[in-house]
Design a protein around this motif. Structure first.
Motif, PDB file in Angstrom:
ATOM      1  N   GLU A 192       0.832  -1.207   0.000  1.00  0.00           N
ATOM      2  CA  GLU A 192       0.000   0.000   0.000  1.00  0.00           C
ATOM      3  C   GLU A 192       0.865   1.253   0.000  1.00  0.00           C
ATOM      4  O   GLU A 192       0.513   2.256  -0.634  1.00  0.00           O
ATOM      5  CB  GLU A 192      -0.930  -0.019   1.212  1.00  0.00           C
ATOM      6  N   VAL A 193       1.991   1.207   0.702  1.00  0.00           N
ATOM      7  CA  VAL A 193       2.922   2.342   0.669  1.00  0.00           C
ATOM      8  C   VAL A 193       3.439   2.546  -0.754  1.00  0.00           C
ATOM      9  O   VAL A 193       3.505   3.677  -1.257  1.00  0.00           O
ATOM     10  CB  VAL A 193       4.091   2.108   1.647  1.00  0.00           C
ATOM     11  N   LEU A 194       3.782   1.454  -1.418  1.00  0.00           N
ATOM     12  CA  LEU A 194       4.276   1.552  -2.793  1.00  0.00           C
ATOM     13  C   LEU A 194       3.173   1.986  -3.760  1.00  0.00           C
ATOM     14  O   LEU A 194       3.472   2.513  -4.834  1.00  0.00           O
ATOM     15  CB  LEU A 194       4.865   0.208  -3.226  1.00  0.00           C
ATOM     16  N   ALA A 195       1.919   1.764  -3.391  1.00  0.00           N
ATOM     17  CA  ALA A 195       0.821   2.186  -4.268  1.00  0.00           C
ATOM     18  C   ALA A 195       0.710   3.703  -4.330  1.00  0.00           C
ATOM     19  O   ALA A 195       0.236   4.252  -5.329  1.00  0.00           O
ATOM     20  CB  ALA A 195      -0.502   1.588  -3.783  1.00  0.00           C
ATOM     21  N   THR A 196       1.153   4.393  -3.284  1.00  0.00           N
ATOM     22  CA  THR A 196       0.971   5.847  -3.226  1.00  0.00           C
ATOM     23  C   THR A 196       2.279   6.619  -3.232  1.00  0.00           C
ATOM     24  O   THR A 196       2.254   7.851  -3.187  1.00  0.00           O
ATOM     25  CB  THR A 196       0.183   6.225  -1.957  1.00  0.00           C
ATOM     26  N   VAL A 197       3.417   5.933  -3.267  1.00  0.00           N
ATOM     27  CA  VAL A 197       4.696   6.649  -3.240  1.00  0.00           C
ATOM     28  C   VAL A 197       4.834   7.498  -4.499  1.00  0.00           C
ATOM     29  O   VAL A 197       4.385   7.121  -5.583  1.00  0.00           O
ATOM     30  CB  VAL A 197       5.869   5.652  -3.100  1.00  0.00           C
ATOM     31  N   ALA A 198       5.463   8.659  -4.336  1.00  0.00           N
ATOM     32  CA  ALA A 198       5.616   9.590  -5.457  1.00  0.00           C
ATOM     33  C   ALA A 198       7.030  10.154  -5.453  1.00  0.00           C
ATOM     34  O   ALA A 198       7.707  10.171  -4.415  1.00  0.00           O
ATOM     35  CB  ALA A 198       4.596  10.724  -5.355  1.00  0.00           C
TER      36      ALA A 198
END
Length: 402
Positions: A291-297
């Motif tokens: 989930e962290v990787l889904a929103t990392v920018a």
């Protein structure tokens, strides 16, 4: 309240009144009056119509990986004692113009269902709603909107490829500092060794047949299973990435996390933006990492070297560093710091990584077996080929090929 056609009709009515007064034409007065009455009837129709609807929305599933299908199912129940007019349901969806569903008149007490697909091509959070029911008069002159369902979200996780887990670090600790003791079976034979009894030992661990033979109490000593650590370092510095290189790096990080977890490694995810998951294990924690990787920018510049030094202080682990377009000197520096932890591989996902400054040629210092320069090649097959080659090189007996 008024639609665009409604405003146009109202403007036409005003124009008819003006021209009728200018030229003294009664017919234009009548036309203008008719148009005003038409608009007024449309407004009255939408304001006086009372809807008693029960609207449900279900997102299935709530979390998907990029490219997998997801859909929204809508359920509309008419709780009124009369049929509804034609209804338009509009659901705003992030990154699109929204989803619009037209429903024919719904009879009293009837339940109707409809569905639409959600965009899942790219990772991230897809916002859905709030869902609105739009009622329009038969001439399309006036409209009213009512909220029927709150906002929902779909989490699109990064795309995961089938990759070989990172190489196991030679210095992995047993369970990375955590011990899992295998419980003895009821037969009392599931153990790896015996040792003499020490005051304070659990008497339930005594192996009585061996104790009787030797005349002293012997304790069953269970085998300690070994568990590796995998640390994935993601370079989020915006100036190091070009085109799709950042998305490739994020997908690679998710793939490596998934592959390492299948091997039951303990995991750690760190980014140059300051995120550090710590050493975690368990399916729930792995889902949190995804989930962290889904929103990392991409973020403002951070210190990759400082980050690697903190990884070094975390103990032995297999380290994979995912960077963008960086020079050979930084690649070797990162590899050296990672290798000091255990096993290290650096993957450069952006074209031009490892090049000499001001040239298009690759610096010979970047030609290292533990540095992977993708150069527009797909990550999964490139990684798998490199890991198989690395594994074969390690298993080759010394002296062969000399």
């Amino acid at each position: 309240m008024l639609t665009r056609p409604g405003w146009l009709v109202l403007a036409g009515a005003v124009g008819s009144f003006f021209v009728g007064r200018l030229f003294g034409l009664v017919e234009l007065y009548l036309l203008g009056a008719s148009l005003v009455v038409l608009v007024a009837l449309g407004v009255a129709r939408v304001l006086l119509t009372r809807l008693r609807l029960e609207v449900g929305r279900q997102v299935t599933p709530r979390r998907v990986h990029a490219g997998q299908p997801a859909r929204v199912e809508l359920t509309v129940t008419n709780r009124s004692d009369r049929p509804t007019p034609v209804l338009r349901l509009h659901d705003p969806v992030t990154g699109t113009q929204g989803a619009t569903v037209l429903l024919a008149p719904v009879a009293e007490g009837l339940i109707v269902r409809s569905a639409y697909r959600l965009p899942t091509e790219r990772r991230g959070i897809v916002g859905i709603g709030p869902l609105g029911v739009v009622l329009t008069d038969p001439f399309g002159l006036a409209t009213v909107r009512a909220q029927a369902a709150p906002r929902s979200e779909l989490t699109v996780l990064p795309r995961i490829h089938d990759v070989i887990p990172p190489p196991v670090a030679g210095g992995d600790e047993p369970l990375a500092g955590l011990r899992q003791v295998a419980l003895a079976t009821s037969a009392g034979d599931d153990f790896s060794a015996l040792r003499e009894y020490v005051v304070g030992d659990d008497l339930r661990r005594v192996h009585w047949p061996s104790s009787a033979r030797h005349g002293d109490l012997l304790i069953r000593q269970d085998e300690i299973h070994w568990q590796g650590r995998t640390t994935v370092v993601l370079d989020t510095r915006v100036h190091t990435h070009r085109g799709e290189s950042f998305e490739i790096a994020v997908s690679a990080a998710a793939s490596l996390v998934s592959a390492a977890w299948k091997r039951r490694d303990l995991l750690r995810l760190v980014t140059t933006a300051g995120f550090d998951s710590g050493v975690v294990g368990g399916a729930a924690h792995v889902e949190q990492l995804l989930e962290v990787l889904a929103t990392v920018a991409p973020a403002q510049p951070g210190s990759l070297r400082g980050l690697m030094e903190s990884v070094h202080r975390g103990g032995s682990a297999s380290v994979v560093v995912l960077v963008g377009s960086v020079g050979a000197r930084e690649l070797l520096s990162v590899l050296s710091l990672g290798a000091a932890v255990g096993s290290a591989v650096v993957v450069a996902t952006a074209p031009g990584a490892g090049q000499r400054p001001g040239t298009t040629g690759v610096d010979t210092r970047a030609n290292h077996p533990d540095i992977l320069l993708l150069d527009d090649r797909p990550f999964a097959p490139t990684w798998n080929t490199a890991m198989l080659t690395k594994r074969a090189r390690r298993s080759r007996p010394r002296g062969i090929g000399r």
